[in-house]
Design an enzyme around this catalytic site. Structure first.
Site, short mmCIF file in Angstrom:
data_model
loop_
_atom_site.label_atom_id
_atom_site.label_comp_id
_atom_site.label_asym_id
_atom_site.label_seq_id
_atom_site.Cartn_x
_atom_site.Cartn_y
_atom_site.Cartn_z
N PRO A 2 0.82 -1.20 0.00
CA PRO A 2 0.00 0.00 0.00
C PRO A 2 0.87 1.26 0.00
O PRO A 2 1.89 1.33 0.67
CB PRO A 2 -0.79 -0.12 1.30
CG PRO A 2 -0.84 -1.59 1.57
CD PRO A 2 0.48 -2.11 1.10
N GLU A 3 0.44 2.25 -0.77
CA GLU A 3 1.17 3.50 -0.86
C GLU A 3 0.44 4.58 -0.06
O GLU A 3 -0.56 4.30 0.60
CB GLU A 3 1.36 3.89 -2.32
CG GLU A 3 2.12 2.82 -3.11
CD GLU A 3 2.34 3.18 -4.57
OE1 GLU A 3 2.34 4.38 -4.91
OE2 GLU A 3 2.52 2.25 -5.39
N ARG A 123 0.34 -12.47 5.08
CA ARG A 123 1.74 -12.67 4.74
C ARG A 123 2.69 -12.21 5.85
O ARG A 123 3.89 -12.47 5.80
CB ARG A 123 2.06 -11.94 3.43
CG ARG A 123 1.25 -12.46 2.26
CD ARG A 123 1.48 -11.69 0.99
NE ARG A 123 2.82 -11.91 0.46
CZ ARG A 123 3.28 -11.33 -0.65
NH1 ARG A 123 2.53 -10.48 -1.32
NH2 ARG A 123 4.50 -11.58 -1.08
#
Length: 293
Positions: A2-3, A123
């Site tokens: 995510p940015e 993850r």
């Protein structure tokens, strides 16, 4: 990963449930994520009121009334969801079912607001750390970060000064978190396209010989501001794992002009070029060779 727009969207989604509320109970369901949790992690959170919920680059920052700051990073697949008592969330237009495996619910904050804030990370590349507010400037995770691209201090002059002597590509410079904090591959590709600048251009060309910002540096800053604000308004880009806190997908990906559009016609009026992809510094770069110079 995510940015900035995705992290800002998450911050805004968490704010009503967390800001001004007390952490009645904190559950940590494993000993680590990307890094091990601090031994006193739960103890330093329990009973603390979240006085403010901010963001620095891609980090969420929860200020506690103890003087500590809870720093949170989503990693590759991390997401939050907010569950309120006796309230079911209604899926939005772009809703996509989340992973139903609750084994990936690794951290739960039970708030005095009546909400449960749950961090899910299949993850496990995300992480959380509690840092004393007075020690933030020396924290390795945050030290050396550049200016916020939507902050008042970020302008063409600052960007040109940061890139003046760099011998790297313009795209590589923009991805350097020491130059500007929070930008990632998607929004750099989009901003460069909107500014009609080649990702292969030397970063140093943003400054004139006298060190002043060149005209294309001004165009680039304007493009960065525009694409980030548009993406935040749209709730970010839902590529793979990103979700908003209510389970709804962000939908800025429908506004991509160049990213992931390899082989399509360039959207610049009168260009007639074709969007191409090449690998740059290990990442896919999308651009129009005809109108990006």
């Amino acid at each position: 990963m995510p940015e900035l727009p995705e992290v800002e969207t998450v911050r805004r989604g968490l704010q009503p449930a967390m800001e001004g509320a007390r952490i009645v109970k904190a559950e940590v369901r494993r000993k680590d994520l990307r890094f091990a949790f601090q031994k006193d992690f739960v103890a330093r959170l329990t009973g603390q009121t979240v006085t403010g919920l901010g963001r620095r680059a891609k980090y969420l920052m929860a200020d506690l009334d103890s003087g500590d700051v809870l720093v949170m990073h989503l990693g590759m697949s991390g997401s939050f969801r907010v569950i309120k008592q006796d309230e079911q969330q209604v899926p939005g237009k772009f809703h996509h079912p989340r992973n139903e495996d609750r084994a990936h619910d690794h951290v739960v904050f039970h708030m005095s607001s009546g909400a449960a804030v749950i961090f899910n990370d299949p993850r496990r590349f995300g992480y959380m750390k509690i840092i004393a507010r007075k020690a933030l400037e020396d924290e390795p995770l945050l030290k050396g970060l550049g200016p916020e691209p939507l902050g008042n201090e970020f302008d063409a002059k600052m960007l040109a000064r940061s890139c003046a002597n760099k011998k790297t590509s313009l795209k590589a410079a923009l991805l350097d978190q020491r130059v500007v904090a929070g930008l990632g591959n998607i929004y750099v590709c989009e901003a460069l396209f909107r500014a009609h600048l080649s990702p292969r251009r030397l970063a140093a060309t943003l400054a004139t010989k006298k060190g002043e910002p060149a005209d294309h540096a001004k165009r680039l800053v304007t493009a960065i501001h525009a694409v980030l604000n548009q993406a935040i308004k749209a709730g970010g880009s839902s590529l793979r794992d990103h979700r908003q806190t209510d389970g709804e997908l962000g939908y800025f990906q429908h506004s991509f002009q160049v990213y992931d559009r390899e082989g399509e016609k360039c959207q610049t009026a009168g260009c007639g070029g074709i969007v191409r992809r090449f690998t740059q510094n290990g990442r896919s770069t999308f651009w129009c060779p005809k109108c990006q110079k």
